[in-house]
Design a protein around this motif. Structure first.
Motif, mmCIF file in Angstrom:
data_model
loop_
_atom_site.group_PDB
_atom_site.id
_atom_site.type_symbol
_atom_site.label_atom_id
_atom_site.label_comp_id
_atom_site.label_asym_id
_atom_site.label_seq_id
_atom_site.Cartn_x
_atom_site.Cartn_y
_atom_site.Cartn_z
ATOM 1 N N GLU A 183 59.901 34.001 21.915
ATOM 2 C CA GLU A 183 59.363 34.918 22.913
ATOM 3 C C GLU A 183 57.871 34.672 23.077
ATOM 4 N N TYR A 184 57.441 34.649 24.337
ATOM 5 C CA TYR A 184 56.013 34.560 24.617
ATOM 6 C C TYR A 184 55.393 35.947 24.532
ATOM 7 N N ARG A 185 54.145 35.977 24.114
ATOM 8 C CA ARG A 185 53.386 37.222 24.073
ATOM 9 C C ARG A 185 52.016 36.958 24.684
ATOM 10 N N PHE A 186 51.376 38.025 25.129
ATOM 11 C CA PHE A 186 50.036 37.932 25.683
ATOM 12 C C PHE A 186 49.167 38.939 24.932
ATOM 13 N N ASP A 187 48.393 38.439 23.957
ATOM 14 C CA ASP A 187 47.605 39.299 23.083
ATOM 15 C C ASP A 187 46.155 39.281 23.523
ATOM 16 N N ASN A 188 45.615 40.462 23.873
ATOM 17 C CA ASN A 188 44.224 40.552 24.293
ATOM 18 C C ASN A 188 43.261 40.264 23.148
ATOM 19 N N GLU A 189 43.676 40.597 21.913
ATOM 20 C CA GLU A 189 42.746 40.415 20.804
ATOM 21 C C GLU A 189 42.538 38.947 20.463
ATOM 22 N N ASP A 190 43.360 38.066 21.010
ATOM 23 C CA ASP A 190 43.234 36.655 20.690
ATOM 24 C C ASP A 190 42.260 35.912 21.593
ATOM 25 N N SER A 191 41.666 36.593 22.547
ATOM 26 C CA SER A 191 40.748 35.928 23.460
ATOM 27 C C SER A 191 39.388 36.593 23.415
ATOM 28 N N ALA A 192 38.344 35.802 23.616
ATOM 29 C CA ALA A 192 36.989 36.329 23.524
ATOM 30 C C ALA A 192 36.645 37.246 24.688
ATOM 31 N N ASP A 193 37.181 36.959 25.880
ATOM 32 C CA ASP A 193 36.829 37.759 27.043
ATOM 33 C C ASP A 193 37.774 38.923 27.278
ATOM 34 N N GLY A 194 38.736 39.105 26.411
ATOM 35 C CA GLY A 194 39.664 40.219 26.561
ATOM 36 C C GLY A 194 40.821 39.956 27.475
ATOM 37 N N LEU A 232 60.912 45.117 30.955
ATOM 38 C CA LEU A 232 60.223 44.130 31.785
ATOM 39 C C LEU A 232 58.747 44.008 31.446
ATOM 40 N N VAL A 233 58.324 44.591 30.330
ATOM 41 C CA VAL A 233 56.919 44.486 29.935
ATOM 42 C C VAL A 233 56.484 43.031 29.764
ATOM 43 N N PRO A 234 57.301 42.140 29.140
ATOM 44 C CA PRO A 234 56.873 40.733 29.063
ATOM 45 C C PRO A 234 56.637 40.106 30.438
ATOM 46 N N LEU A 235 57.478 40.453 31.406
ATOM 47 C CA LEU A 235 57.295 39.927 32.750
ATOM 48 C C LEU A 235 56.021 40.479 33.379
ATOM 49 N N ALA A 236 55.743 41.768 33.171
ATOM 50 C CA ALA A 236 54.523 42.372 33.700
ATOM 51 C C ALA A 236 53.287 41.732 33.078
ATOM 52 N N GLN A 237 53.328 41.471 31.773
ATOM 53 C CA GLN A 237 52.192 40.837 31.117
ATOM 54 C C GLN A 237 51.990 39.416 31.615
ATOM 55 N N ALA A 238 53.068 38.690 31.801
ATOM 56 C CA ALA A 238 52.948 37.326 32.320
ATOM 57 C C ALA A 238 52.387 37.326 33.745
ATOM 58 N N TYR A 239 52.799 38.294 34.551
ATOM 59 C CA TYR A 239 52.284 38.387 35.915
ATOM 60 C C TYR A 239 50.791 38.709 35.911
ATOM 61 N N HIS A 240 50.387 39.625 35.033
ATOM 62 C CA HIS A 240 48.974 39.980 34.924
ATOM 63 C C HIS A 240 48.162 38.775 34.462
ATOM 64 N N ALA A 241 48.695 38.012 33.506
ATOM 65 C CA ALA A 241 47.987 36.819 33.029
ATOM 66 C C ALA A 241 47.858 35.785 34.141
ATOM 67 N N TRP A 242 48.881 35.656 34.976
ATOM 68 C CA TRP A 242 48.807 34.708 36.089
ATOM 69 C C TRP A 242 47.779 35.151 37.112
ATOM 70 N N ARG A 243 47.653 36.462 37.338
ATOM 71 C CA ARG A 243 46.654 36.957 38.282
ATOM 72 C C ARG A 243 45.241 36.600 37.811
ATOM 73 N N ILE A 244 45.045 36.608 36.486
ATOM 74 C CA ILE A 244 43.740 36.258 35.940
ATOM 75 C C ILE A 244 43.535 34.751 35.942
ATOM 76 N N ASP A 245 44.566 34.030 35.551
ATOM 77 C CA ASP A 245 44.483 32.570 35.467
ATOM 78 C C ASP A 245 45.647 31.965 36.242
ATOM 79 N N PRO A 246 45.449 31.566 37.503
ATOM 80 C CA PRO A 246 46.547 31.019 38.316
ATOM 81 C C PRO A 246 47.172 29.755 37.738
ATOM 82 N N ALA A 247 46.508 29.129 36.758
ATOM 83 C CA ALA A 247 47.104 27.931 36.165
ATOM 84 C C ALA A 247 48.366 28.267 35.387
#
Length: 560
Positions: free
Chosen positions: A531-542, A248-263
């Motif tokens: 598959e979707y991924r959420f990579d921290n290194e791809d964003s300037a603000d982390g 469920l790591v992809p789901l956890a990452q998607a949830y964390h990304a939504w918490r940061i960006d509700p869009a």
């Protein structure tokens, strides 16, 4: 009064019986206190008036015990039990009052006990009536004492007692009525809440979409059976963190990304819940489910818990695999009826158009005519390519699944692709272990990988390692080929139709490439997905940046 009790709920009627039991217990205590008080007055015990006082107390104690037992074991006819008890209380307290010497004895305060109990358990008018009788009795006795030449100061005291009794009855009755009303309201609200909870449980248990309730840290508090089935959580207690489960790591990452960006409230994820190799020898169901993956449409929503001290979010899960398959089947049904006609009725005229265009190009030298002929030729090529793709649908079943050296195959394919597209070697990277074997038709795998690489080179930046081919093992030790570029990720709207035939976002595409690629993988007992991924290194603000990759999951080497 009987109608008033019958209008109350069973819980409120039970409260009345408990109050009557409390009143009876208090009556027993008061009778004992009076006897104890009398036992310390040894000199008064010899007087005839005090002897009468003792007899009255003993009879009153016996009646109090009888009333207490009847309220416990004979909980019937509440009114018929209450009114005689209050009447006997008033009679015996009046006898004690007279035996003790009237107002000077100080026993008038005992009237407050039965009057307060009556005010709680009976209507206001009956309570005021009894309080008025007591006040008149005290005033009458005091007036009689005045005629016997006693002190006149007792009249004022008697009047104050009467007023106090009436005021106490009024206040206690109103307070009791308000409390009873609040209790009835609480009981009704409790019933409504219980009914609503029962309905919610029924809906949660039967709805086909999955529902998870989580806190800001991803701690799961509740989930319906559909969510348990989709995520492979049938059986375990739903008290865990999303990030604690590897699948469920992809789901956890998607949830964390939504918490940061509700869009990012809606994403598409591929969850592989049954990939725990440790279960292989534990349950027979594992072998039947180990190759399954759930393609989910995930939507996040925040619950309105403002001011409640606890923040909760709801994750809605929808398995869109069936919807995608149904859409594909509908399109394939119509496409199958057209395939034969396209092969004969379209291909031959198309060849004639292309030949005629080439002949006209030799005779017409005007730039405008040449440009128009080029448009015709390009569209002929595009339609001919669509015909070829459609014809491949009938040939895809002719697969020859054999062991394939994946490392050698991919190295040769990479070199050919680089040469064909005139790319720098460092643009396409390949990571694969030596002597890696898979079971796949070589011609089919070539077509699938080339299709994915052609899509990648269209959107990649062209920088170093902007296109990556990685062969890895998942947690169940199955081989996966990841094809990823550094271009923008596919939007959830496009992802919903990614593998549907004839769906394309390119003006030059036919919409059949990815569909054919997936069909070829299925024909070779493999699976192709995005598959979707959420990579921290791809964003300037982390913060997690949305990206994606195509994943080919190969069949198990020993699977037949």
């Amino acid at each position: 009064m009987i109608a008033r009790l019958q209008a109350l709920s069973a819980e409120s009627r039970a409260t009345f019986w408990r109050s009557l039991q409390t009143l009876n217990a208090t009556r027993v205590v008061i009778a004992l206190v009076l006897l104890v008080y009398l036992s310390f007055d040894s000199r008064g015990l010899r007087a005839s008036g005090q002897y009468l006082y003792l007899q009255i107390c003993l009879v009153y104690l016996g009646l109090a015990i009888g009333f207490a037992l009847s309220a416990v074991y004979l909980q019937r006819r509440f009114v018929l039990q209450l009114l005689p008890q209050i009447a006997i209380d008033l009679v015996f307290i009046s006898l004690l009052y007279l035996a003790g010497g009237g107002m000077r004895s100080g026993l008038a305060i005992l009237y407050l006990f039965p009057l307060a109990g009556l005010a709680i358990l009976a209507p206001l008018m009956l309570s005021l009536f009894c309080a008025s009788l007591v006040a008149l009795f005290i005033l009458g006795d005091t007036t009689w004492q005045i005629f016997l030449s006693e002190s006149e100061h007792d009249v004022m005291q008697a009047g104050l007692y009467g007023a106090a009794f009436l005021a106490a009855v009024l206040v206690v009755n109103r307070m009791a009525a308000k409390l009873i009303g609040q209790e009835e309201l609480a009981i009704r609200r409790g019933v409504e809440v219980n009914v609503q909870q029962a309905v919610n449980r029924l809906v949660m248990a039967n709805i086909v979409d999955g529902i998870l309730v989580v806190d800001p840290d991803g701690q799961v508090f509740a989930g319906n059976p559909a969510a348990q089935q989709m995520l492979g959580l049938v059986g375990p207690e739903l008290r865990f963190k999303l990030s604690a489960a590897a699948a469920l790591v992809p789901l956890a990452q998607a949830y964390h990304a939504w918490r940061i960006d509700p869009a990012r409230s809606t994403v598409f994820l591929t969850i592989k819940p049954f990939n725990d190799a440790a279960l292989e020898d534990v349950t027979a169901a594992w072998s039947a489910r180990r190759n399954l993956a759930a393609h989910l449409k995930v939507r996040f929503a925040a619950a309105d818990t403002h001011g409640l001290g606890a923040e909760r979010s709801v994750i809605f899960l929808q398995d869109v695999t069936g919807i995608e398959n149904q859409a594909q089947q509908l399109k394939l049904a119509s496409m199958g009826r057209l395939t034969a006609s396209i092969a004969h009725e379209v291909r031959n005229p198309l060849s004639a158009i292309g030949h005629a265009t080439a002949l006209l190009g030799e005779d017409l030298g005007d730039p405008v005519h040449q440009r128009l002929l080029k448009i015709v030729g390009d569209n002929v090529t595009r339609v001919n390519r669509m015909v070829e793709d459609i014809l491949q649908l009938s040939r895809k079943a002719q697969s020859h699944i054999e062991p394939l050296a994946l490392d050698v195959f991919l190295a040769e394919l990479r070199a050919e692709f680089i040469e064909t597209h005139s790319l720098a070697p460092e643009i396409v990277s390949l990571i694969v272990a030596p002597d890696t074997q898979v079971r796949f038709d070589a011609l089919h795998l070539r077509e699938v990988v080339l299709n994915l690489l052609n899509n990648a080179v269209r959107y990649a930046s062209g920088g170093r390692h902007s296109i990556r081919l990685d062969v890895v093992h998942d947690t169940a030790q199955r081989l996966e080929l990841h094809v990823q570029d550094d271009g923008p990720g596919i939007s959830p709207e496009v992802r919903a139709h990614l593998f549907e035939p004839f769906y394309t976002t390119s003006s030059k595409g036919t919409g059949l490439g990815l569909y054919l690629a997936r069909e070829l993988c299925l024909n070779n007992e493999a699976r192709l997905d995005y598959e979707y991924r959420f990579d921290n290194e791809d964003s300037a603000d982390g913060s997690p940046a949305l990206s994606g990759r195509f994943v080919i999951t190969f069949a198990w080497p020993g699977q037949k």
